[in-house]
Design a protein around this motif. Structure first.
Motif, PDB file in Angstrom:
ATOM      1  N   PRO A  19      -3.697 -16.311  -8.353  1.00 33.88           N
ATOM      2  CA  PRO A  19      -3.319 -17.062  -7.154  1.00 33.88           C
ATOM      3  C   PRO A  19      -4.326 -16.941  -6.017  1.00 33.88           C
ATOM      4  CG  PRO A  19      -1.945 -15.104  -7.468  1.00 33.88           C
ATOM      5  CD  PRO A  19      -2.757 -15.246  -8.706  1.00 33.88           C
ATOM      6  N   GLU A  20      -5.129 -15.870  -6.001  1.00 32.82           N
ATOM      7  CA  GLU A  20      -6.047 -15.705  -4.876  1.00 32.82           C
ATOM      8  C   GLU A  20      -7.326 -16.508  -5.056  1.00 32.82           C
ATOM      9  OE1 GLU A  20      -5.696 -13.713  -7.347  1.00 32.82           O
ATOM     10  OE2 GLU A  20      -7.567 -12.731  -7.864  1.00 32.82           O
ATOM     11  N   LEU A  21      -7.514 -17.071  -6.271  1.00 35.02           N
ATOM     12  CA  LEU A  21      -8.812 -17.692  -6.608  1.00 35.02           C
ATOM     13  C   LEU A  21      -9.222 -18.824  -5.651  1.00 35.02           C
ATOM     14  CD1 LEU A  21     -11.098 -17.318  -8.613  1.00 35.02           C
ATOM     15  CD2 LEU A  21     -10.043 -19.081 -10.048  1.00 35.02           C
ATOM     16  N   PRO A  22      -8.285 -19.772  -5.344  1.00 37.90           N
ATOM     17  CA  PRO A  22      -8.704 -20.850  -4.438  1.00 37.90           C
ATOM     18  C   PRO A  22      -9.229 -20.304  -3.119  1.00 37.90           C
ATOM     19  CG  PRO A  22      -6.619 -21.381  -5.453  1.00 37.90           C
ATOM     20  CD  PRO A  22      -6.921 -19.988  -5.856  1.00 37.90           C
ATOM     21  N   GLY A  23      -8.633 -19.254  -2.649  1.00 42.21           N
ATOM     22  CA  GLY A  23      -9.078 -18.667  -1.389  1.00 42.21           C
ATOM     23  C   GLY A  23     -10.455 -18.061  -1.518  1.00 42.21           C
ATOM     24  N   VAL A  24     -10.683 -17.332  -2.620  1.00 40.51           N
ATOM     25  CA  VAL A  24     -11.986 -16.717  -2.845  1.00 40.51           C
ATOM     26  C   VAL A  24     -13.065 -17.787  -2.900  1.00 40.51           C
ATOM     27  CG1 VAL A  24     -13.384 -15.396  -4.487  1.00 40.51           C
ATOM     28  CG2 VAL A  24     -11.012 -14.728  -4.045  1.00 40.51           C
ATOM     29  N   LEU A  25     -12.701 -18.830  -3.643  1.00 38.53           N
ATOM     30  CA  LEU A  25     -13.651 -19.916  -3.834  1.00 38.53           C
ATOM     31  C   LEU A  25     -13.980 -20.596  -2.508  1.00 38.53           C
ATOM     32  CD1 LEU A  25     -15.167 -21.229  -6.142  1.00 38.53           C
ATOM     33  CD2 LEU A  25     -13.236 -22.784  -6.478  1.00 38.53           C
ATOM     34  N   ALA A  26     -12.920 -20.874  -1.763  1.00 38.79           N
ATOM     35  CA  ALA A  26     -13.118 -21.570  -0.504  1.00 38.79           C
ATOM     36  C   ALA A  26     -13.910 -20.716   0.471  1.00 38.79           C
ATOM     37  CB  ALA A  26     -11.769 -21.949   0.102  1.00 38.79           C
ATOM     38  N   GLY A  27     -13.814 -19.387   0.313  1.00 37.06           N
ATOM     39  CA  GLY A  27     -14.502 -18.513   1.233  1.00 37.06           C
ATOM     40  C   GLY A  27     -15.978 -18.328   0.919  1.00 37.06           C
ATOM     41  N   THR A  28     -16.417 -18.853  -0.200  1.00 35.20           N
ATOM     42  CA  THR A  28     -17.814 -18.675  -0.589  1.00 35.20           C
ATOM     43  C   THR A  28     -18.712 -19.624   0.192  1.00 35.20           C
ATOM     44  OG1 THR A  28     -16.964 -18.222  -2.796  1.00 35.20           O
ATOM     45  CG2 THR A  28     -19.337 -18.512  -2.584  1.00 35.20           C
ATOM     46  N   GLN A  29     -19.882 -19.118   0.579  1.00 36.99           N
ATOM     47  CA  GLN A  29     -20.811 -19.951   1.330  1.00 36.99           C
ATOM     48  C   GLN A  29     -21.242 -21.143   0.489  1.00 36.99           C
ATOM     49  OE1 GLN A  29     -24.155 -17.771   2.824  1.00 36.99           O
ATOM     50  NE2 GLN A  29     -23.343 -17.937   4.906  1.00 36.99           N
ATOM     51  N   GLY A  30     -21.270 -22.317   1.124  1.00 34.49           N
ATOM     52  CA  GLY A  30     -21.719 -23.517   0.418  1.00 34.49           C
ATOM     53  C   GLY A  30     -20.572 -24.318  -0.133  1.00 34.49           C
ATOM     54  N   VAL A  31     -19.363 -23.767  -0.147  1.00 32.40           N
ATOM     55  CA  VAL A  31     -18.202 -24.510  -0.640  1.00 32.40           C
ATOM     56  C   VAL A  31     -17.523 -25.173   0.540  1.00 32.40           C
ATOM     57  CG1 VAL A  31     -15.980 -24.361  -1.819  1.00 32.40           C
ATOM     58  CG2 VAL A  31     -17.902 -22.966  -2.598  1.00 32.40           C
ATOM     59  N   ARG A  32     -17.408 -26.491   0.493  1.00 31.35           N
ATOM     60  CA  ARG A  32     -16.827 -27.212   1.622  1.00 31.35           C
ATOM     61  C   ARG A  32     -15.307 -27.215   1.541  1.00 31.35           C
ATOM     62  NH1 ARG A  32     -20.888 -31.757   1.165  1.00 31.35           N
ATOM     63  NH2 ARG A  32     -22.685 -31.002   2.330  1.00 31.35           N
ATOM     64  N   ARG A  33     -14.753 -27.598   0.380  1.00 30.67           N
ATOM     65  CA  ARG A  33     -13.305 -27.573   0.243  1.00 30.67           C
ATOM     66  C   ARG A  33     -12.946 -27.366  -1.212  1.00 30.67           C
ATOM     67  NH1 ARG A  33     -11.233 -33.267  -0.788  1.00 30.67           N
ATOM     68  NH2 ARG A  33     -13.108 -34.510  -1.021  1.00 30.67           N
ATOM     69  N   VAL A  34     -11.723 -26.988  -1.484  1.00 30.45           N
ATOM     70  CA  VAL A  34     -11.259 -26.709  -2.835  1.00 30.45           C
ATOM     71  C   VAL A  34      -9.943 -27.455  -3.050  1.00 30.45           C
ATOM     72  CG1 VAL A  34     -10.503 -24.921  -4.438  1.00 30.45           C
ATOM     73  CG2 VAL A  34     -12.330 -24.436  -2.809  1.00 30.45           C
ATOM     74  N   GLU A  35      -9.848 -28.166  -4.145  1.00 29.39           N
ATOM     75  CA  GLU A  35      -8.620 -28.878  -4.493  1.00 29.39           C
ATOM     76  C   GLU A  35      -8.178 -28.416  -5.874  1.00 29.39           C
ATOM     77  OE1 GLU A  35      -7.186 -30.791  -2.364  1.00 29.39           O
ATOM     78  OE2 GLU A  35      -8.814 -31.176  -0.926  1.00 29.39           O
ATOM     79  N   THR A  36      -6.907 -28.671  -6.197  1.00 28.66           N
ATOM     80  CA  THR A  36      -6.397 -28.231  -7.486  1.00 28.66           C
ATOM     81  C   THR A  36      -5.993 -29.425  -8.348  1.00 28.66           C
ATOM     82  OG1 THR A  36      -5.533 -26.291  -6.386  1.00 28.66           O
ATOM     83  CG2 THR A  36      -4.708 -26.727  -8.608  1.00 28.66           C
ATOM     84  N   LEU A  37      -6.352 -29.350  -9.633  1.00 31.87           N
ATOM     85  CA  LEU A  37      -5.999 -30.371 -10.620  1.00 31.87           C
ATOM     86  C   LEU A  37      -5.272 -29.682 -11.754  1.00 31.87           C
ATOM     87  CD1 LEU A  37      -9.092 -32.638 -11.471  1.00 31.87           C
ATOM     88  CD2 LEU A  37      -6.895 -33.395 -10.633  1.00 31.87           C
ATOM     89  N   ARG A  38      -4.311 -30.415 -12.358  1.00 32.33           N
ATOM     90  CA  ARG A  38      -3.669 -29.899 -13.570  1.00 32.33           C
ATOM     91  C   ARG A  38      -4.136 -30.768 -14.724  1.00 32.33           C
ATOM     92  NH1 ARG A  38      -1.340 -25.219 -13.427  1.00 32.33           N
ATOM     93  NH2 ARG A  38       0.203 -25.821 -14.989  1.00 32.33           N
ATOM     94  N   SER A  39      -4.612 -30.152 -15.774  1.00 32.98           N
ATOM     95  CA  SER A  39      -5.152 -30.932 -16.899  1.00 32.98           C
ATOM     96  C   SER A  39      -4.462 -30.575 -18.197  1.00 32.98           C
ATOM     97  CB  SER A  39      -6.648 -30.664 -17.053  1.00 32.98           C
ATOM     98  OG  SER A  39      -7.350 -31.339 -16.054  1.00 32.98           O
TER      99      SER A  39
END
Lengths: 745, 225, 181
Positions: free
Chosen positions: A457-477
C-alpha cells in the motif's frame, strides 16, 4: 570400379605433380574452396548454436510440480537497465540440499549473489553506476557457461530470506524436457537464403578453379590420350584433379573454421554472440559439406568439359554451341514466384505464412538468376550486330561462348540479388522497429507492476516521492479471451490513469478505448463476449474508440467497466516522469530497488535510437562484409577467366596488334565483353532481389521498404569490380599484344 | 624503280642473344623479296623491324622518306593498318568472327561502314577463291582456306607492302603453292610489294630476288629485274 | 657427261692442291684421295693423264726432276694461268642439276684450302639454283598440268641441293677446321 579409382588417383597425382606451378594452382584452388567451406561450416553451426541455447534455457526452467513441500522458493527478479534487460531470480532455500540451477556451484544465501561475467563487467564499469544500487548483495561467484545463453548474457541469481511460499514460487528442481523451440523461422530463412547465396559463388569458383591453367591441363590430358586413355577415362582423370583441389579446400576450410571460431564471443551483439564451443557444425550438415564439395568439384569439372573433346593431339572445342532453351530455365522463377505469392495473402485471413513454402520460394528464385542469365545474355547478344569493331569483337566472342561469362557474372548476380533481398528485409524490419520506438517515445510512461501476492500500500507514495516523478495513477489489469480464442488485456482506470498509457485527448468516464494490435488480427470488437481467465466471468465489449498506445488491449473507464469482476487482477501503477531529466527512469528504479522481485517496472519511451542504429549498423556491416567477400571471390573468378582468355587468344591478339589494330580497340572489346553480361546480370539481379524482397516482406506481413542507398552501393561495387577486373587483365593484354607475342616460344 | 622501304644497320637483341647484328635491306615498289635463312638467323626479327612492329635497338627503317623508328607507337599502328598488310604462319584470324568479318575488320577499323566493308571484302574473297567460307568461322575452314582468308585480309586495304612471315609454314606443298601463287599474283596485280620470310626454297622461288640472313646479318644474294 | 664433269673437276682439284706448293704426282694422288677420294681413289693413270693435259694447256709446269726414272719422279707446280683458272672455276656456279655434290664439295674444300671465301662459292651456287627454280616456277605457273608435274620434279631436286648448300654453309666453320688439320 577399381579402374575408376585408379584413374581418379592418377588425376590426383597429376594435380599435385610436383612442379611449382601445379602447387601454386592447387594452393589457389584450395584457398578459394577453403574460404567457401569455412563459411558453409559456420552456416552449418547455426542450428547447434541456437539449439544449445534452447537446451540451456530448458535446463534452467523451474520444475513446479513435485511431492511434499518445495525445497526452494524462486521469484523472478528480471529488471531493465536502459535498453538492456538483466535476467535473474531471487531464491530462498528451505532445505540444505535444495536443487540448484545449472551453471552455479552453490545457491546464494541471504544477501549473496551470483552474476554472469558480463553483468560483473557492467557493474564494475562507469556505465553501470546506476545499476549498482539494485544489486547491493555480496558477489560470491559467476555463472559457468552452461548457466547462460551466450557470452554477453546479463544474468544473476540472488538469495533472499524474505521470500514467503505461495502458489507461484514453489521449485522442486530445474530442467525440463526440451520443448524443441528450434531456430526462429526468420532466422532459419535468412540462414538458408544466406547459404544459397554463398553456395553459388562456391559453385562458380569451384568450376573456375578447375579451369585454372586449363590449357596446361588440356595438354596433359591430350598426352594421356596419346598413350591410349579413352575419352571417358580422361574425364575421370580430370575429375581426379578437381577432387584434389576440393580435398585441399576442405582441409583449409576446416582449419579456417577452427581458426575463426574463438572470435564468436567477441561479436558485440548479445543475441548473436555465441560461445565458441556452441559453434560446432552439426554432424549431418558437416557430412553434407564434406560430401557435396568434392562432388560439386568433380561434377562441375566434368560439366565444364562437356563441350571439350580432348583428342590425342590437342583439344577441340565444339564451334557451334547449342542454342539455349528457355523452358526449363523459367521453371525455378515461376515456381518461386508461385510459392511466395501463395503465402502473401495468408495474413489477410488471419492464418500464418508457412515457413517452408517461403524458404522454398526464396531458394527457387535464387536459382532462377543463374538459370536465366546465360539464356538472357545469349538472346541479347544475338540481337546486337556490333556497331564498332570493339563491340563486334566482344559480341562475337559472347555469341560463341556466352556461357562462361554468364556463369561467372551469374555468381556475382546471385550475391547481388541475395544482398538486395536481405537489405530490403532488413530495411523493412528496421523501419518497423524505428516506428515502434518512435511511437513509444511519443507517449512515454513508466508502468510498475506489483507482484499479485504482495500488497504494497505504501508503494504509490514512495513512487510519487521520487525525484522526476510528476504524478502516479493506478490501473487494474487482467486478461481475457474472445470467443475466437484470441487473447487480449483489459485495463480499468480513471481518465487520468488512462491518459498516461493511451493517447486520448477528450477522455470521459463511460468510454472504452482499443489500442489495436500491430497487424489488426484478433482485435476485440464491440459486442464480442470476453471470458476472464481468473474468474471465469464474462463481459460484453461496449462501443470502443480506437486510440494509439504502447500496449495492445482494451482500456475502460470505471463507468464503462461497471459489471466487470476485477477479482484476481493485478495493480499497475502508472507514473508520469520528467523525461528531460537524464536517466530519470533508472533513478526511479533504484528508488524501488528495496522491493526487488516484488515490483517490475516497464518504461515505454526509452530513446533507443542509438542502440537500434548500432544493431542495424552491425548487421548491415556483416551483410556488406559477406557480400564483399563473395563479390571478391567472384571477381577473382572473373580475373582468372579473363586472363585465361587473353592467353588462349594470344596469337590472334598479337597478330591483330601487329596489323595495326589499336590496342584501345582491343581493351575496349574486353570492357564490352565483361560489361554486357554484367549490365544484364545487374538488371536481372537487382530486379530479382527487389521482387524477392517485396515477396518476402509481404509474406511476413511487414511494410515494404526500399533500401536504395544499399542497393546502389552494392550495385556500384559490382560494377566497379568488373571494371577493376578488366583493368587488371589489361597488363596481360599488353604483354600478349607486344611484338614478343608473335614470337613462337 | 624507287626504293619504298629500306633499313640500315639494324641491331636488335633479346636479352643476351643478339637477333640482328647490322642487317640492312631495301624493298622497291611492287617487288617480291624473299628473306631466307636458317632458323634463329633473325629473319622474322628483320621483318618485324621493317614493319614497325618491333623497334630496333639501333639503326634506321625508312618508309617513303619517313623514319619509322622515330614515330610514336600509335603512328606506327596507324601506318601498319593503312599501308601494310600482314600474313602470318597461323593464328592470325579472330576465331569468333566469321571469315568475312575477319577480312572486313581492317576496313571497319579505318571507319568504313559495315556494308561497304563487307562488299569489298567479299570481292577479295572471291579473288582468293574463299568466298564459299565467307560466313563460316576460321575454326571451320581448312588450313589452306584460312591462310587465303588471311591473304584477303592483308590485301583488302590495298596496302603498299604485304609482310608474309612463313605464310605456308603450316600447310602442305600443294596448299602452300596455291597460297603463294594467289598471294604473288594478287600483289603483282595491285602493285603491292611483298616481303616474304621463308625457309623453303620452293616458296622463295615465287619471289623476284632473295635476301639471306645469317647470324643477324643480311646479304643480297641476287638482283634480277 | 658425268664422266667429263668428274674429269673437269679432277683437273681443277689437282690445280687447287698444287696451289699449296709443287708436288710429285704420287703426292698429288695421295692428297686427292685423302680429301676427295673417299671410296673411289684415283688411278695413277688418271693422275698422269690429267697432269699432262694441264701441262699441255700451260696451267702447270715441271718444277724439277729427282734422280731416277719414271714420271713419278717429276715435281709439278701451278702456273699463273693455272691460278687464274682455279679462281674462275671457283667463281662460276655449276649448272644446277642433279648429282653435282662432288664438284661442289671439291670447290668448297679447295676454297677453304686456298684461303678463298667458301661462303662466296656457296652463295653464288645458291643464287644460280634459285634463279633456276624461279624460272621453273614461272613456267609451272603459266603451264598446264604436265608442265607443272615436270617442273615440280626438277624443283624438288633443286630444293634438295639448296638444302645441302644451306647445311654446308652452316657447317663451314667445322669443315674449315677439318681441312686445316
Amino acid at each position: 570400379m577399381r579402374r575408376v579409382l585408379s584413374d581418379l588417383a592418377l588425376g590426383v597425382r597429376l594435380a599435385v605433380g610436383g612442379s611449382r606451378k601445379s602447387w601454386v594452382r592447387l594452393a589457389l584452388q584450395g584457398a578459394g574452396i577453403g574460404m567457401c567451406v569455412a563459411v558453409l561450416l559456420l552456416a552449418a553451426s547455426i542450428p547447434t548454436a541456437f539449439g544449445n541455447r534452447d537446451l540451456r534455457d530448458d535446463a534452467r526452467e523451474v520444475v513446479e510440480e513435485g511431492t511434499g513441500p518445495a525445497p526452494l522458493l524462486v521469484e523472478n527478479g528480471s529488471v531493465a537497465f536502459r535498453s538492456d534487460y538483466v535476467r535473474g531470480e531471487y531464491v530462498r532455500a528451505l532445505v540444505s540440499d535444495a536443487p540448484k540451477p545449472p551453471g552455479v556451484d552453490r545457491l546464494p544465501g541471504d544477501g549473496e549473489i551470483i552474476v554472469s561475467p558480463h553483468l560483473a563487467d557492467l557493474l564494475a564499469s562507469p556505465e553501470g553506476v546506476l545499476l549498482r544500487p539494485r544489486f547491493p548483495q555480496k558477489v560470491i561467484g559467476t555463472f559457468a557457461p552452461e548457466g547462460m545463453d551466450g557470452p554477453l548474457d546479463l544474468r544473476f541469481l540472488a538469495g533472499d530470506a524474505t521470500i514467503q511460499p505461495n502458489d507461484g514460487n514453489q521449485a522442486h528442481g530445474f530442467g525440463k524436457e526440451g520443448s524443441g523451440g528450434g531456430l526462429p523461422t526468420v532466422l532459419l530463412m535468412l540462414s538458408i537464403v544466406g547459404a544459397v547465396v554463398l553456395l553459388f559463388p562456391v559453385l562458380v569458383f569451384v568450376s573456375v578453379a578447375t579451369r585454372l591453367a586449363a590449357a596446361q591441363r588440356d595438354r596433359r590430358l591430350a598426352a594421356l590420350r596419346l598413350v591410349g586413355a579413352g575419352a571417358s577415362r580422361v574425364r575421370l582423370i580430370a575429375s581426379g584433379e578437381a577432387l584434389a583441389g576440393a580435398v585441399v579446400g576442405l582441409l583449409i576450410g576446416f582449419g579456417l573454421m577452427f581458426a575463426i571460431r574463438p572470435l564468436a564471443d567477441d561479436i558485440p551483439l548479445p543475441e548473436v554472440a555465441t560461445f565458441p564451443s556452441d559453434l560446432t557444425p552439426t554432424l549431418p550438415l558437416t557430412l553434407v559439406v564434406i560430401v557435396s564439395v568434392p562432388v560439386l568439384a568433380v561434377l562441375t569439372s566434368v560439366f565444364a568439359m562437356r563441350r571439350t573433346i580432348v583428342e590425342p593431339l590437342g583439344v577441340v572445342r565444339e564451334q557451334k554451341p547449342v542454342r539455349r532453351r528457355l523452358w526449363w530455365r523459367v521453371i525455378p522463377a515461376l515456381g518461386g514466384v508461385a510459392l511466395l505469392g501463395s503465402q502473401a495473402g495468408k495474413f489477410a485471413n488471419g492464418s500464418k505464412a508457412e515457413s517452408w513454402p517461403v524458404i522454398g520460394g526464396v531458394v527457387l528464385l535464387m536459382f532462377a538468376v543463374p538459370a536465366l542469365l546465360p539464356w538472357l545474355v545469349e538472346r541479347v547478344v544475338h540481337q546486337v550486330r556490333g556497331a564498332t569493331p570493339a563491340l563486334q569483337l566482344a559480341v562475337r566472342r559472347l555469341q560463341l561462348d556466352a556461357g562462361t561469362a554468364a556463369r561467372v557474372v551469374g555468381g556475382v548476380a546471385v550475391v547481388l540479388a541475395g544482398t538486395v533481398t536481405l537489405q530490403m528485409t532488413l530495411a523493412s524490419v528496421e523501419n518497423e522497429v524505428r516506428a515502434e520506438d518512435q511511437r513509444e517515445r511519443d507517449n512515454p510512461s513508466l508502468s510498475v507492476t506489483v507482484n499479485e501476492t504482495t500488497p504494497l500500500p505504501e508503494l504509490p507514495g514512495v513512487l510519487a516521492g521520487t525525484q522526476g516523478v510528476r504524478r502516479v495513477e493506478t490501473l487494474r489489469s487482467t486478461y481475457a479471451t474472445t470467443q475466437d480464442n484470441d487473447h487480449t488485456s483489459v485495463s480499468v482506470g480513471t481518465c487520468a490513469a488512462l491518459e498516461l498509457v493511451v493517447r486520448i485527448a477528450d477522455c470521459a468516464d463511460g468510454r472504452t478505448y482499443l489500442v489495436p494490435s500491430g497487424n489488426g488480427v484478433g482485435d476485440p470488437k464491440a459486442g464480442d463476449t470476453l471470458t476472464f481467465a481468473k474468474t471465469g466471468g464474462t463481459w460484453t465489449v461496449p462501443a470502443v474508440e480506437r486510440a494509439n498506445g504502447n500496449v495492445f488491449g482494451l482500456y475502460a473507464t470505471p463507468a464503462a467497466a461497471a459489471g466487470l469482476d476485477l477479482t484476481g487482477s493485478h495493480t499497475e501503477l502508472q507514473a508520469e516522469v520528467d523525461t528531460s531529466r537524464p536517466d530519470v527512469v533508472e533513478h526511479v528504479r533504484n528508488a524501488l530497488a528495496p522491493y526487488s522481485w516484488r515490483v517490475h517496472t516497464i518504461f515505454y519511451g526509452e530513446d533507443s535510437t542509438s542502440e537500434i542504429e548500432q544493431v542495424f549498423l552491425a548487421v548491415r556491416r556483416a551483410l556488406y562484409a559477406a557480400a564483399l567477400l563473395t563479390l571478391l571471390l567472384a571477381g577473382a573468378s572473373l580475373l582468372v577467366v579473363g586472363m585465361e582468355q587473353v592467353r588462349e587468344r594470344r596469337r590472334p591478339l598479337a597478330a591483330m596488334a601487329a596489323s595495326g589494330v589499336p590496342r584501345r580497340t582491343l581493351a575496349l572489346s574486353l570492357v564490352w565483353q565483361n560489361g554486357i553480361p554484367l549490365v544484364i546480370s545487374t538488371v536481372v539481379s537487382v530486379g530479382t532481389g527487389i521482387l524477392l524482397g517485396v515477396l518476402v516482406t509481404k509474406a511476413f506481413d511487414a511494410e515494404v521498404h526500399y533500401d536504395w542507398t544499399g542497393i546502389g552501393v552494392v550495385t556500384g561495387i559490382s560494377v566497379g569490380l568488373v571494371l577493376l577486373v578488366t583493368a587488371l587483365t589489361l597488363p596481360s593484354l599488353r604483354r600478349a599484344t607486344g611484338a614478343l607475342g608473335l614470337r613462337t616460344e | 624503280m624507287t626504293t619504298l622501304l629500306s633499313a640500315e644497320g639494324l641491331h636488335k637483341s633479346f636479352g643476351k642473344t643478339s637477333a640482328l647484328d647490322g642487317a640492312g635491306i631495301a624493298i622497291r615498289e611492287g617487288e617480291v623479296v624473299a628473306i631466307m635463312g636458317p632458323s634463329g638467323s633473325g629473319k622474322s626479327t628483320l621483318l618485324h623491324c621493317l614493319a614497325g612492329i618491333l623497334p630496333p635497338d639501333s639503326g634506321t627503317v625508312t618508309y617513303r622518306g619517313q623514319d619509322l623508328t622515330a614515330m610514336t607507337d600509335n603512328a606506327r599502328s596507324e601506318l601498319r593498318r593503312t599501308e601494310f598488310g600482314f600474313v602470318f604462319q597461323f593464328g592470325q584470324l579472330v576465331p569468333e568472327l566469321t571469315c568475312l568479318e575477319n577480312v572486313a575488320l581492317p576496313l571497319r577499323l579505318s571507319g568504313m561502314k559495315r556494308k561497304d566493308a563487307e562488299r569489298a571484302s567479299r570481292d577479295w574473297m572471291e579473288r582468293l577463291e574463299v568466298d564459299t567460307v565467307a560466313d563460316q568461322r576460321p575454326g571451320e575452314t581448312s588450313g589452306g582456306q584460312g591462310q587465303r582468308v588471311a591473304v584477303a585480309r592483308a590485301l583488302v586495304t590495298a596496302p603498299k607492302v604485304v609482310f608474309a612471315d612463313e605464310p605456308t609454314g603450316a600447310l602442305d606443298s600443294l596448299n602452300g603453292e596455291r597460297v603463294m601463287h594467289l598471294l604473288t599474283t594478287a600483289a603483282r596485280e595491285t602493285g603491292a610489294a611483298v616481303v616474304l620470310v621463308t625457309h623453303e626454297a620452293r616458296v622463295a622461288a615465287y619471289s623476284d630476288r632473295e635476301v639471306v640472313v645469317r647470324d643477324g646479318r643480311s646479304r643480297d644474294v641476287e638482283f634480277v629485274r | 657427261m658425268v664422266c667429263i664433269v668428274l674429269l673437269m673437276s679432277i683437273g681443277h682439284a689437282l690445280l687447287g692442291l698444287l696451289e699449296g706448293g709443287p708436288r710429285h704426282g704420287y703426292d698429288l694422288k695421295r692428297a686427292y684421295d685423302e680429301r676427295f677420294g673417299q671410296d673411289r681413289p684415283l688411278h695413277y693413270g688418271q693422275v698422269y693423264s690429267t697432269l699432262s693435259r694441264l701441262l699441255k694447256n700451260g696451267l702447270v709446269s715441271e718444277a724439277g726432276v729427282e734422280a731416277g726414272d719414271g714420271p713419278e719422279r717429276k715435281r709439278y707446280a701451278i702456273t699463273d694461268a693455272g691460278v687464274t683458272d682455279v679462281e674462275r672455276w671457283l667463281g662460276t656456279p655449276e649448272k644446277p642439276e642433279p648429282y653435282l655434290q662432288n664438284t661442289l664439295y671439291a670447290k668448297v674444300v679447295l676454297a677453304l684450302l686456298s684461303g678463298r671465301s667458301a661462303t662466296e662459292v656457296l652463295d653464288t651456287q645458291r643464287a644460280a639454283h634459285l634463279r633456276a627454280m624461279r624460272d621453273l616456277t614461272r613456267r609451272k605457273v603459266d603451264g598446264d598440268l604436265a608442265d607443272q608435274l615436270i617442273c615440280d620434279f626438277a624443283l624438288f631436286h633443286l630444293e634438295a641441293d639448296l638444302r645441302w648448300l644451306e647445311l654446308t654453309a652452316a657447317r663451314l666453320d667445322a669443315l674449315a677446321e677439318e681441312v686445316a688439320r
